[in-house]
Design a protein around this motif. Structure first.
Motif, PDB file in Angstrom:
ATOM      1  N   TYR A 267       0.863  -1.189   0.000  1.00  0.00           N
ATOM      2  CA  TYR A 267       0.000   0.000   0.000  1.00  0.00           C
ATOM      3  C   TYR A 267       0.892   1.229   0.000  1.00  0.00           C
ATOM      4  O   TYR A 267       1.842   1.287   0.763  1.00  0.00           O
ATOM      5  N   PRO A 268       0.629   2.197  -0.830  1.00  0.00           N
ATOM      6  CA  PRO A 268      -0.352   2.207  -1.922  1.00  0.00           C
ATOM      7  C   PRO A 268       0.202   1.537  -3.173  1.00  0.00           C
ATOM      8  O   PRO A 268       1.396   1.528  -3.400  1.00  0.00           O
ATOM      9  N   THR A 269      -0.678   0.974  -3.954  1.00  0.00           N
ATOM     10  CA  THR A 269      -0.321   0.291  -5.192  1.00  0.00           C
ATOM     11  C   THR A 269      -1.146   0.882  -6.331  1.00  0.00           C
ATOM     12  O   THR A 269      -2.349   1.076  -6.186  1.00  0.00           O
ATOM     13  N   ASP A 270      -0.505   1.144  -7.460  1.00  0.00           N
ATOM     14  CA  ASP A 270      -1.266   1.686  -8.586  1.00  0.00           C
ATOM     15  C   ASP A 270      -1.855   0.571  -9.448  1.00  0.00           C
ATOM     16  O   ASP A 270      -1.520  -0.602  -9.289  1.00  0.00           O
ATOM     17  N   ASN A 271      -2.731   0.953 -10.341  1.00  0.00           N
ATOM     18  CA  ASN A 271      -3.481   0.003 -11.166  1.00  0.00           C
ATOM     19  C   ASN A 271      -2.585  -0.928 -11.973  1.00  0.00           C
ATOM     20  O   ASN A 271      -2.904  -2.103 -12.151  1.00  0.00           O
ATOM     21  N   SER A 272      -1.468  -0.430 -12.466  1.00  0.00           N
ATOM     22  CA  SER A 272      -0.613  -1.263 -13.322  1.00  0.00           C
ATOM     23  C   SER A 272      -0.026  -2.441 -12.545  1.00  0.00           C
ATOM     24  O   SER A 272       0.205  -3.500 -13.112  1.00  0.00           O
ATOM     25  N   GLN A 273       0.183  -2.288 -11.244  1.00  0.00           N
ATOM     26  CA  GLN A 273       0.768  -3.364 -10.453  1.00  0.00           C
ATOM     27  C   GLN A 273      -0.220  -4.468 -10.122  1.00  0.00           C
ATOM     28  O   GLN A 273       0.177  -5.542  -9.682  1.00  0.00           O
ATOM     29  N   ILE A 274      -1.512  -4.220 -10.301  1.00  0.00           N
ATOM     30  CA  ILE A 274      -2.507  -5.265 -10.053  1.00  0.00           C
ATOM     31  C   ILE A 274      -3.178  -5.724 -11.343  1.00  0.00           C
ATOM     32  O   ILE A 274      -4.119  -6.498 -11.312  1.00  0.00           O
ATOM     33  N   GLY A 275      -2.691  -5.231 -12.476  1.00  0.00           N
ATOM     34  CA  GLY A 275      -3.202  -5.674 -13.766  1.00  0.00           C
ATOM     35  C   GLY A 275      -4.557  -5.113 -14.135  1.00  0.00           C
ATOM     36  O   GLY A 275      -5.242  -5.663 -15.001  1.00  0.00           O
ATOM     37  N   LEU A 276      -4.954  -4.019 -13.520  1.00  0.00           N
ATOM     38  CA  LEU A 276      -6.257  -3.408 -13.810  1.00  0.00           C
ATOM     39  C   LEU A 276      -6.123  -2.507 -15.036  1.00  0.00           C
ATOM     40  O   LEU A 276      -5.227  -1.667 -15.112  1.00  0.00           O
ATOM     41  N   LYS A 277      -7.012  -2.710 -15.989  1.00  0.00           N
ATOM     42  CA  LYS A 277      -6.975  -1.945 -17.234  1.00  0.00           C
ATOM     43  C   LYS A 277      -7.992  -0.814 -17.202  1.00  0.00           C
ATOM     44  O   LYS A 277      -8.990  -0.875 -16.471  1.00  0.00           O
ATOM     45  N   GLU A 278      -7.765   0.193 -18.011  1.00  0.00           N
ATOM     46  CA  GLU A 278      -8.685   1.322 -18.093  1.00  0.00           C
ATOM     47  C   GLU A 278     -10.100   0.827 -18.403  1.00  0.00           C
ATOM     48  O   GLU A 278     -10.295  -0.029 -19.273  1.00  0.00           O
ATOM     49  N   GLY A 279     -11.071   1.325 -17.665  1.00  0.00           N
ATOM     50  CA  GLY A 279     -12.470   0.945 -17.859  1.00  0.00           C
ATOM     51  C   GLY A 279     -12.890  -0.301 -17.095  1.00  0.00           C
ATOM     52  O   GLY A 279     -14.057  -0.675 -17.104  1.00  0.00           O
ATOM     53  N   GLU A 280     -11.972  -0.958 -16.417  1.00  0.00           N
ATOM     54  CA  GLU A 280     -12.255  -2.221 -15.735  1.00  0.00           C
ATOM     55  C   GLU A 280     -12.516  -1.992 -14.242  1.00  0.00           C
ATOM     56  O   GLU A 280     -11.993  -1.075 -13.628  1.00  0.00           O
ATOM     57  N   ALA A 281     -13.351  -2.852 -13.694  1.00  0.00           N
ATOM     58  CA  ALA A 281     -13.584  -2.891 -12.253  1.00  0.00           C
ATOM     59  C   ALA A 281     -13.641  -4.352 -11.834  1.00  0.00           C
ATOM     60  O   ALA A 281     -13.908  -5.232 -12.645  1.00  0.00           O
ATOM     61  N   LYS A 282     -13.383  -4.603 -10.558  1.00  0.00           N
ATOM     62  CA  LYS A 282     -13.400  -5.972 -10.047  1.00  0.00           C
ATOM     63  C   LYS A 282     -14.224  -6.057  -8.775  1.00  0.00           C
ATOM     64  O   LYS A 282     -14.285  -5.120  -7.988  1.00  0.00           O
ATOM     65  N   ILE A 283     -14.832  -7.219  -8.615  1.00  0.00           N
ATOM     66  CA  ILE A 283     -15.480  -7.600  -7.365  1.00  0.00           C
ATOM     67  C   ILE A 283     -14.858  -8.938  -6.997  1.00  0.00           C
ATOM     68  O   ILE A 283     -14.888  -9.882  -7.788  1.00  0.00           O
ATOM     69  N   ILE A 284     -14.252  -9.000  -5.809  1.00  0.00           N
ATOM     70  CA  ILE A 284     -13.514 -10.186  -5.392  1.00  0.00           C
ATOM     71  C   ILE A 284     -13.981 -10.610  -4.004  1.00  0.00           C
ATOM     72  O   ILE A 284     -14.124  -9.783  -3.109  1.00  0.00           O
ATOM     73  N   LEU A 285     -14.200 -11.907  -3.841  1.00  0.00           N
ATOM     74  CA  LEU A 285     -14.550 -12.484  -2.549  1.00  0.00           C
ATOM     75  C   LEU A 285     -13.315 -13.182  -1.990  1.00  0.00           C
ATOM     76  O   LEU A 285     -12.688 -13.983  -2.668  1.00  0.00           O
ATOM     77  N   ARG A 286     -12.952 -12.847  -0.748  1.00  0.00           N
ATOM     78  CA  ARG A 286     -11.806 -13.462  -0.086  1.00  0.00           C
ATOM     79  C   ARG A 286     -12.220 -13.985   1.290  1.00  0.00           C
ATOM     80  O   ARG A 286     -13.096 -13.427   1.936  1.00  0.00           O
ATOM     81  N   LYS A 287     -11.545 -15.036   1.735  1.00  0.00           N
ATOM     82  CA  LYS A 287     -11.723 -15.502   3.112  1.00  0.00           C
ATOM     83  C   LYS A 287     -11.116 -14.463   4.035  1.00  0.00           C
ATOM     84  O   LYS A 287     -10.099 -13.844   3.710  1.00  0.00           O
ATOM     85  N   ASN A 288     -11.734 -14.313   5.180  1.00  0.00           N
ATOM     86  CA  ASN A 288     -11.264 -13.383   6.189  1.00  0.00           C
ATOM     87  C   ASN A 288     -11.402 -14.078   7.539  1.00  0.00           C
ATOM     88  O   ASN A 288     -12.334 -13.815   8.282  1.00  0.00           O
ATOM     89  N   GLY A 289     -10.518 -15.012   7.813  1.00  0.00           N
ATOM     90  CA  GLY A 289     -10.668 -15.853   8.998  1.00  0.00           C
ATOM     91  C   GLY A 289     -11.914 -16.707   8.825  1.00  0.00           C
ATOM     92  O   GLY A 289     -12.081 -17.368   7.805  1.00  0.00           O
ATOM     93  N   ASP A 290     -12.841 -16.653   9.778  1.00  0.00           N
ATOM     94  CA  ASP A 290     -14.102 -17.374   9.628  1.00  0.00           C
ATOM     95  C   ASP A 290     -15.187 -16.477   9.046  1.00  0.00           C
ATOM     96  O   ASP A 290     -16.359 -16.818   9.032  1.00  0.00           O
ATOM     97  N   LYS A 291     -14.794 -15.341   8.550  1.00  0.00           N
ATOM     98  CA  LYS A 291     -15.713 -14.387   7.920  1.00  0.00           C
ATOM     99  C   LYS A 291     -15.289 -14.197   6.457  1.00  0.00           C
ATOM    100  O   LYS A 291     -14.446 -14.936   5.963  1.00  0.00           O
ATOM    101  N   VAL A 292     -15.895 -13.235   5.783  1.00  0.00           N
ATOM    102  CA  VAL A 292     -15.541 -12.969   4.390  1.00  0.00           C
ATOM    103  C   VAL A 292     -15.243 -11.487   4.190  1.00  0.00           C
ATOM    104  O   VAL A 292     -15.675 -10.645   4.968  1.00  0.00           O
TER     105      VAL A 292
END
Length: 122
Positions: free
Chosen positions: A61-86
């Motif tokens: 942190y902080p990380t720019d879009n190019s380091q996570i492979g995000l392209k112009e016009g793109e958005a992501k929704i990601i589900l991750r485990k968070n211990g016993d929660k999400v």
């Protein structure tokens, strides 16, 4: 953790399923959360702006879009485990793309066909 819709269906706040809320019951800034595993999280913002999004993506942190492979016009929704929660991450190339993804998530009951899997691009 089968897909984003199932992950959202399991989130309860004060014993009430998230789907029963029209408005989020509470909001916190990333810097206010010292122990993320205590919460089911919906994190909104790019890893350049939200340290918890960067943490769940496994980047500095902080990380720019190019380091996570995000392209112009793109958005992501990601589900991750968070211990016993999400944790659900919602971010886009810019604010407009982030808002678009947040709207899809907000209306997840009507967007189940778009929310298959644990990571989607919108």
């Amino acid at each position: 953790m089968s897909d984003i819709t199932a992950g959202l269906s399991n989130i309860e706040i004060d014993g009430k399923p998230l789907a029963n809320y029209d408005v989020a019951p509470s909001g916190m800034l990333d810097i206010q959360i010292t122990n993320p595993e205590q919460y089911n999280l919906i994190l909104i913002g790019r890893p350049s702006e939200n340290k918890l999004v960067a943490q769940f993506l496994g980047v500095n942190y902080p990380t720019d879009n190019s380091q996570i492979g995000l392209k112009e016009g793109e958005a992501k929704i990601i589900l991750r485990k968070n211990g016993d929660k999400v944790a659900v991450l919602v971010f886009g190339y810019d604010g407009r793309n982030t808002q678009r993804a947040a709207q899809i998530l907000k209306d997840y009951q009507n967007n189940k066909d778009k929310l298959k899997g644990t990571e989607i691009s919108v």
